[in-house]
Motif scaffolding. Structure first.
Motif, PDB file in Angstrom:
ATOM      1  N   UNK A 114       3.628 -65.198  14.481  1.00  0.00           N
ATOM      2  CA  UNK A 114       5.049 -65.127  14.819  1.00  0.00           C
ATOM      3  C   UNK A 114       5.209 -65.863  16.140  1.00  0.00           C
ATOM      4  N   UNK A 115       6.124 -66.798  16.192  1.00  0.00           N
ATOM      5  CA  UNK A 115       6.350 -67.559  17.421  1.00  0.00           C
ATOM      6  C   UNK A 115       7.235 -66.736  18.341  1.00  0.00           C
ATOM      7  N   UNK A 116       6.754 -66.530  19.567  1.00  0.00           N
ATOM      8  CA  UNK A 116       7.504 -65.758  20.553  1.00  0.00           C
ATOM      9  C   UNK A 116       8.335 -66.699  21.412  1.00  0.00           C
ATOM     10  N   UNK A 117       9.550 -66.293  21.686  1.00  0.00           N
ATOM     11  CA  UNK A 117      10.444 -67.127  22.491  1.00  0.00           C
ATOM     12  C   UNK A 117       9.943 -67.188  23.923  1.00  0.00           C
ATOM     13  N   UNK A 118       9.959 -68.395  24.483  1.00  0.00           N
ATOM     14  CA  UNK A 118       9.459 -68.570  25.849  1.00  0.00           C
ATOM     15  C   UNK A 118      10.298 -69.642  26.539  1.00  0.00           C
TER      16      UNK A 118
ATOM     17  N   UNK B 134      -2.006 -61.702  21.208  1.00  0.00           N
ATOM     18  CA  UNK B 134      -0.948 -62.518  21.802  1.00  0.00           C
ATOM     19  C   UNK B 134      -1.626 -63.743  22.396  1.00  0.00           C
ATOM     20  N   UNK B 135      -1.212 -64.908  21.955  1.00  0.00           N
ATOM     21  CA  UNK B 135      -1.851 -66.153  22.381  1.00  0.00           C
ATOM     22  C   UNK B 135      -0.820 -67.023  23.083  1.00  0.00           C
ATOM     23  N   UNK B 136      -1.164 -67.468  24.275  1.00  0.00           N
ATOM     24  CA  UNK B 136      -0.299 -68.368  25.037  1.00  0.00           C
ATOM     25  C   UNK B 136      -1.062 -69.655  25.300  1.00  0.00           C
TER      26      UNK B 136
ATOM     27  N   UNK C 190       3.836 -69.636  22.677  1.00  0.00           N
ATOM     28  CA  UNK C 190       3.416 -68.237  22.660  1.00  0.00           C
ATOM     29  C   UNK C 190       3.451 -67.724  21.226  1.00  0.00           C
ATOM     30  N   UNK C 191       2.349 -67.111  20.798  1.00  0.00           N
ATOM     31  CA  UNK C 191       2.225 -66.638  19.423  1.00  0.00           C
ATOM     32  C   UNK C 191       1.791 -65.181  19.394  1.00  0.00           C
ATOM     33  N   UNK C 192       2.266 -64.480  18.386  1.00  0.00           N
ATOM     34  CA  UNK C 192       1.775 -63.133  18.113  1.00  0.00           C
ATOM     35  C   UNK C 192       1.123 -63.166  16.735  1.00  0.00           C
ATOM     36  N   UNK C 193      -0.159 -62.826  16.693  1.00  0.00           N
ATOM     37  CA  UNK C 193      -0.912 -62.845  15.440  1.00  0.00           C
ATOM     38  C   UNK C 193      -1.106 -61.404  14.975  1.00  0.00           C
TER      39      UNK C 193
END
Length: 347
Positions: free
Chosen positions: A163-167, A120-122, A175-178
């Motif tokens: 996957x782009x995470x809603x923020x 998880x990358x922010x 915010x990304x989920x790899x």
């Protein structure tokens, strides 16, 4: 020109920031980050214009794919360095945020799960988010998501995608989920090419359909015109082959137009007909019947010997019509029935 030792020292400068080394050699026009040549761009102006130029030339959809693919490939370059030097995924992930912060790529937080092969990358204050803000654009940047997918593809040595995470709480944060994925930039390129091909095919089909419609309308208008000879005589020349659609159009056109002429004689000229089938015979019989309903007599002309043999061979019946060799004879006949004669010019 040689420089003095003092001038040489003044032209060179090295700085360490969070363990990352920066070096300038103004005498040679060199700026290095971690021993590699780099350059600087103003984000809100020069770099923004650079990216906008790509979007303008290629279009937004293609530009997104270009940025995404370029980001992915640069991510692979980063991961290759860490694989060769550090050779540990967790240590690499811990050191990456400082490197990227020092390079002006924004503040990055990484939550890594090595067993699940997930991250998880922010990212806050990224250059890409700043550019989108300067553009007043609500579209998400594609370079950084693709870049981090490339980084972890290299580190895990398996294909990863984002996957782009809603923020909603932090609009300037990405915010990304790899995770492991079958998606690759090559697949996306093929999909784009396929979509563009389909789009062009649809445009071409629409153009062909429009043109076909125009030609069909034109053919309907000119293929079987009703030509008035006198107030009481009209001629309908039949040309070519009549399929189901053309026969239907012919009947509709005739039924609509005949009453307007108030003729007593309808001459169907078959000179332009080279062959005949049951479908055309059916159309001719319907024309004859329709003319009779309007109180008109039908005269058939222009039946060639070949066409006559074909009609006889298949035992086609053309209804209650009077036949003439050519148009001239039929017109003379119609005039005679009206008690008129055509005066031939004296030679």
């Amino acid at each position: 020109m040689k420089q003095s030792p003092n001038e040489l020292m003044d032209s060179q400068k090295s700085v360490d920031v969070n363990g990352s080394s920066f070096h300038w050699d103004t005498a040679k026009g060199i700026f290095q980050f971690e021993g590699e040549d780099v350059m600087l761009f103003w984000i809100d102006s020069a770099f923004k214009v650079f990216l906008e130029s790509i979007e303008e030339i290629t279009g937004e959809g293609t530009a997104d794919l270009v940025f995404e693919t370029a980001g992915y490939r640069t991510g692979l370059i980063v991961s290759d360095f860490y694989i060769r030097t550090i050779k540990d995924i967790e240590i690499s992930a811990e050191s990456l945020p400082n490197i990227y912060a020092s390079a002006g790529w924004g503040k990055t937080y990484i939550e890594l799960d090595v067993e699940k092969k997930e991250a998880i990358i922010t990212i806050t204050n990224s250059w890409e988010t700043k550019i989108k803000k300067a553009q007043n654009s609500e579209r998400m940047g594609r370079f950084l998501p693709g870049h981090w997918a490339g980084v972890f593809t290299g580190l895990f040595q398996t294909n990863m995608w984002f996957e782009v995470l809603e923020n909603k709480s932090e609009p300037n944060t990405l915010a990304l989920k790899i995770t492991e994925s079958h998606i690759t930039p090559k697949d996306n390129i093929r999909d784009l090419v396929h979509r563009e091909e389909q789009h062009e095919i649809m445009k071409l089909e629409a153009m062909v359909e429009d043109r076909t419609r125009e030609l069909t309308d034109l053919i309907r208008e000119i293929s079987s015109p009703i030509i008035p000879v006198t107030d009481h005589i009209v001629v309908i020349p039949l040309i070519g082959k009549y399929n189901e659609l053309r026969s239907k159009d012919m009947l509709e056109h005739t039924l609509t137009s005949l009453p307007q002429h108030r003729a007593k004689f309808v001459i169907l000229d078959l000179t332009g007909i080279k062959s005949i089938d049951s479908e055309m015979v059916d159309m001719l019989n319907k024309l004859v019947s329709s003319a009779r309903l309007f109180g008109m007599e039908t005269l058939l002309v222009g039946i060639s010997p070949e066409l006559s043999m074909e009609i006889t061979k298949h035992q086609y019946s053309l209804g209650e019509s009077t036949y003439f060799r050519n148009l001239k004879h039929a017109i003379h006949f119609a005039f005679a029935k009206e008690g008129m004669l055509i005066q031939e010019p004296s030679k």
